[in-house]
Design a protein around this motif. Structure first.
Motif, PDB file in Angstrom:
ATOM      1  N   ARG A   1      13.894   6.827   2.975  1.00  0.00           N
ATOM      2  CA  ARG A   1      13.024   5.677   2.751  1.00  0.00           C
ATOM      3  C   ARG A   1      11.942   5.957   1.709  1.00  0.00           C
ATOM      4  NH1 ARG A   1      12.115   4.562   9.197  1.00  0.00           N
ATOM      5  NH2 ARG A   1      14.290   4.186   9.725  1.00  0.00           N
ATOM      6  N   MET A   2      11.828   7.199   1.270  1.00  0.00           N
ATOM      7  CA  MET A   2      10.827   7.548   0.253  1.00  0.00           C
ATOM      8  C   MET A   2       9.431   7.113   0.683  1.00  0.00           C
ATOM      9  SD  MET A   2      12.699   9.012  -2.075  1.00  0.00           S
ATOM     10  CE  MET A   2      11.783   8.985  -3.609  1.00  0.00           C
ATOM     11  N   MET A   3       9.118   7.389   1.930  1.00  0.00           N
ATOM     12  CA  MET A   3       7.855   6.918   2.489  1.00  0.00           C
ATOM     13  C   MET A   3       6.641   7.469   1.750  1.00  0.00           C
ATOM     14  SD  MET A   3       6.757   7.127   6.487  1.00  0.00           S
ATOM     15  CE  MET A   3       5.460   6.079   7.142  1.00  0.00           C
ATOM     16  N   GLY A   4       6.768   8.680   1.234  1.00  0.00           N
ATOM     17  CA  GLY A   4       5.626   9.296   0.560  1.00  0.00           C
ATOM     18  C   GLY A   4       5.202   8.591  -0.698  1.00  0.00           C
ATOM     19  N   VAL A   5       6.087   7.782  -1.296  1.00  0.00           N
ATOM     20  CA  VAL A   5       5.739   7.056  -2.522  1.00  0.00           C
ATOM     21  C   VAL A   5       5.729   5.542  -2.307  1.00  0.00           C
ATOM     22  CG1 VAL A   5       6.512   8.855  -4.084  1.00  0.00           C
ATOM     23  CG2 VAL A   5       8.147   7.148  -3.299  1.00  0.00           C
ATOM     24  N   ARG A   6       6.503   5.061  -1.367  1.00  0.00           N
ATOM     25  CA  ARG A   6       6.517   3.617  -1.120  1.00  0.00           C
ATOM     26  C   ARG A   6       5.284   3.159  -0.357  1.00  0.00           C
ATOM     27  NH1 ARG A   6      12.916   2.589   0.418  1.00  0.00           N
ATOM     28  NH2 ARG A   6      13.734   3.081  -1.658  1.00  0.00           N
TER      29      ARG A   6
ATOM     30  N   ALA B   1     -12.719  -0.261  -5.720  1.00  0.00           N
ATOM     31  CA  ALA B   1     -11.459   0.037  -5.049  1.00  0.00           C
ATOM     32  C   ALA B   1     -10.756   1.161  -5.800  1.00  0.00           C
ATOM     33  CB  ALA B   1     -10.579  -1.206  -5.002  1.00  0.00           C
ATOM     34  N   HIS B   2     -10.485   2.263  -5.115  1.00  0.00           N
ATOM     35  CA  HIS B   2      -9.806   3.418  -5.699  1.00  0.00           C
ATOM     36  C   HIS B   2      -8.344   3.419  -5.263  1.00  0.00           C
ATOM     37  CE1 HIS B   2     -13.688   5.388  -6.793  1.00  0.00           C
ATOM     38  NE2 HIS B   2     -14.124   4.706  -5.744  1.00  0.00           N
ATOM     39  N   GLY B   3      -7.443   3.668  -6.195  1.00  0.00           N
ATOM     40  CA  GLY B   3      -6.020   3.656  -5.885  1.00  0.00           C
ATOM     41  C   GLY B   3      -5.388   2.355  -6.341  1.00  0.00           C
ATOM     42  N   PRO B   4      -4.169   2.095  -5.866  1.00  0.00           N
ATOM     43  CA  PRO B   4      -3.500   2.792  -4.762  1.00  0.00           C
ATOM     44  C   PRO B   4      -2.882   4.123  -5.186  1.00  0.00           C
ATOM     45  CG  PRO B   4      -2.093   1.048  -5.600  1.00  0.00           C
ATOM     46  CD  PRO B   4      -3.390   0.930  -6.341  1.00  0.00           C
ATOM     47  N   ALA B   5      -3.008   5.106  -4.290  1.00  0.00           N
ATOM     48  CA  ALA B   5      -2.382   6.413  -4.479  1.00  0.00           C
ATOM     49  C   ALA B   5      -1.165   6.506  -3.577  1.00  0.00           C
ATOM     50  CB  ALA B   5      -3.375   7.520  -4.129  1.00  0.00           C
ATOM     51  N   ASN B   6      -0.195   7.322  -3.962  1.00  0.00           N
ATOM     52  CA  ASN B   6       0.959   7.558  -3.102  1.00  0.00           C
ATOM     53  C   ASN B   6       0.512   8.236  -1.815  1.00  0.00           C
ATOM     54  OD1 ASN B   6       2.706   6.508  -5.007  1.00  0.00           O
ATOM     55  ND2 ASN B   6       3.210   8.504  -5.884  1.00  0.00           N
ATOM     56  N   GLN B   7       1.099   7.818  -0.708  1.00  0.00           N
ATOM     57  CA  GLN B   7       0.734   8.403   0.578  1.00  0.00           C
ATOM     58  C   GLN B   7       0.952   9.915   0.591  1.00  0.00           C
ATOM     59  OE1 GLN B   7       1.790   6.573   4.546  1.00  0.00           O
ATOM     60  NE2 GLN B   7       3.185   8.315   4.641  1.00  0.00           N
ATOM     61  N   GLY B   8       2.065  10.377   0.026  1.00  0.00           N
ATOM     62  CA  GLY B   8       2.341  11.807   0.012  1.00  0.00           C
ATOM     63  C   GLY B   8       1.294  12.581  -0.757  1.00  0.00           C
ATOM     64  N   ASP B   9       0.886  12.078  -1.915  1.00  0.00           N
ATOM     65  CA  ASP B   9      -0.150  12.744  -2.713  1.00  0.00           C
ATOM     66  C   ASP B   9      -1.475  12.766  -1.957  1.00  0.00           C
ATOM     67  OD1 ASP B   9       1.750  13.042  -4.686  1.00  0.00           O
ATOM     68  OD2 ASP B   9       1.102  11.269  -5.806  1.00  0.00           O
TER      69      ASP B   9
END
Length: 533
Positions: A501-506, A417-425
């Motif tokens: 909402r900071m969606m890119g990191v949440r 399992a890789h991540g979790p990574a931020n959605q924005g990244d």
């Protein structure tokens, strides 16, 4: 054979001594009659049984709550009554997981099964695919890159769990359509428990209404062919690949390489909640009938009197993944047994060398664990957990750390399992800004504004996200002549609620791949930098 020889021998013996056999038969008959007479006398003595019912609990007493009696005949009240009956019949409270299961996917009154109008601005919440086509297009890029990592198999099952309105899958298929080798290999499989949502997905992906669908507004039964029988649910998408519907992931063939997509699926899976106590150790939070004289909600939370079976199984598993100090200090845990079971199935398929596969899990959450993240959402607002069950979405933060632990345990390290990574990244590594620039060149001012605002919401808070905290001139898009000027102008006017909402990191992204493969695109490699496509 031997049976025939034995019969002949016993027959000759009976012929040689008929008188002796007759006497023996009369004696056996007399013994049988005496035995039947004795059993008859025993039966008469024990034919009347008395049961003392005075100590039995009477379920009807559980429905004396004034709030329950005052409920009308709407959908929400019917589900409330159903949940009350479950508590009554079993003689005790429900687990939080059982409550979630009924509230979300009860066949008639569940949040997801009673109406297809749950997604989008006119529904209860907006997901990333509904915000912008950019999200689905980047997932499509990931799918093609991962297909190449898997060796470009000639058949590939593209599986989505909980496809919503089918928007994500439609964007993936649309943006990858020019790549004919990839599309020629695809077979689309959708895992959906709601027949109403399956109809919406069919329309989105095939352009056709479901054959034999009941008129709108009437009670819709699960029918063969939609969300029930995958063999008769097959169709053909507008972009070529075939599509089938399934009720469960276990119905999907295991002998074909697969890519599993799960976007905001795991957050809706039922969770158990546990509390550490001084004298009883870890106990479970349960949902009981609210018997207050003037209740405001039909249910209340109570603690189990002792450790439940889920507490004995799930709590030790999750504590193993924590440091000694953290494990001894944490006072509450929220764990989804359903999520663990689901990821184990996926990981097992990923690790199968005969049909190597991969998975992409996209959801809000973090490494975890979480103590109590469960929340109810109705019409874009948070509401009480027990406020009109069945009328609001119930979701909990995804504990990605537990998903990794289950993957490693299930496959003994054969899947990673890789991540979790931020959605924005993740989106930036896949080239979302390049795609945005391409689309802006052809967009009208209004389209450009929508595209850029959607992009800002998807990546907000992450590294590389534009600064949209200030507002500037309006109408800048109409005078911008190149992409750079258009983007600059849009950033001055794209203050949206999504940025807050900071969606890119949440929102996080996790990929599960065979251990033999390198890090997937969009995720950090050994240097900690995102792998670009």
């Amino acid at each position: 054979g031997s049976g025939g020889c034995e019969s002949a021998a016993s027959g000759s013996s009976r012929a040689a001594a008929p008188d002796a056999e007759a006497g023996h038969g009369m004696h056996q008959q007399q013994q049988l009659e005496e035995k039947e007479e004795k059993e008859g006398e025993e039966g008469e003595r024990h034919s009347h049984v008395t049961v003392d019912r005075s100590g039995l609990w009477r379920p009807r007493a559980a429905f004396s709550s004034p709030l329950v009696q005052a409920q009308g005949k709407g959908a929400a009240s019917r589900l409330t009554r159903h949940l009350q009956w479950l508590v009554a019949v079993r003689g005790g409270p429900l687990s939080v997981a059982e409550y979630m299961q009924e509230a979300l996917v009860h066949p008639r009154e569940g949040f997801y099964t009673s109406s297809p109008q749950v997604f989008g601005p006119g529904g209860h919440f907006v997901t990333a695919p509904e915000m912008s086509q950019l999200f689905g297009e980047m997932v499509g890029v990931w799918c093609m890159a991962t297909w190449q990592q898997l060796g470009r198999p000639s058949r590939l099952q593209l599986v989505e769990l909980g496809p919503g309105r089918g928007t994500l899958m439609a964007d993936v298929l649309r943006c990858t359509a020019p790549f004919t080798d990839f599309h020629r290999a695809l077979e689309v499989h959708l895992v959906e428990v709601s027949s109403k949502l399956a109809q919406v997905q069919r329309t989105t992906l095939t352009g056709e209404a479901t054959p034999g669908a009941e008129p709108a507004g009437e009670e819709l039964r699960p029918r063969e062919g939609v969300g029930t029988d995958s063999a008769t649910a097959a169709g053909k998408t507008r972009w070529g690949p075939s599509v089938q519907w399934h009720m469960d992931i276990s119905q999907i063939p295991t002998d074909v390489p697969s890519l599993f997509l799960a976007h905001e699926f795991f957050d809706a899976l039922p969770v158990h909640q546990f509390r550490r106590t001084g004298d009883r150790g870890w106990v479970e939070l349960l949902v009981d009938i609210n018997d207050d004289p003037a209740p405001t909600e039909p249910f209340r939370m109570v603690l189990s009197p002792r450790a439940t079976i889920p507490a004995k199984l799930l709590v030790p598993f999750r504590l193993k993944g924590l440091s000694g100090e953290k494990a001894s200090s944490i006072q509450a845990l929220e764990i989804s047994a359903t999520a663990l079971a689901c990821v184990r199935q996926i990981a097992g398929r990923v690790a199968n060398p005969a049909s190597p596969s991969a998975a992409l899990i996209m959801d809000y959450g973090d490494e975890g664990p979480f103590e109590h993240s469960l929340q109810a959402i109705r019409h874009h607002q948070f509401v009480g957990l027990f406020d009109a069950p069945g009328s609001s979405d119930l979701s909990a933060y995804v504990d990605f750390g537990s998903l990794r632990m289950a993957t490693e345990q299930e496959t003994a390290g054969q899947a990673v399992a890789h991540g979790p990574a931020n959605q924005g990244d993740f989106l930036h590594a896949l080239g979302v800004t390049v795609r945005l620039q391409q689309l802006l060149k052809k967009a009208s001012p209004e389209q450009a504004k929508s595209l850029y605002q959607g992009y800002c919401r998807l990546v907000s808070g992450s590294d590389g996200a534009p600064n949209t905290a200030h507002s500037g001139s309006s109408g800048g898009t109409s005078t911008a002549h190149d992409t750079g000027e258009k983007t600059e102008a849009l950033s001055n006017q794209s203050q949206t609620d999504g940025d807050d909402r900071m969606m890119g990191v949440r929102h996080k992204v996790m990929a599960i791949l065979p251990a033999s493969l390198q890090s997937p695109v969009g995720f950090p490699d050994g240097s900690g930098m995102p792998q670009a496509c």
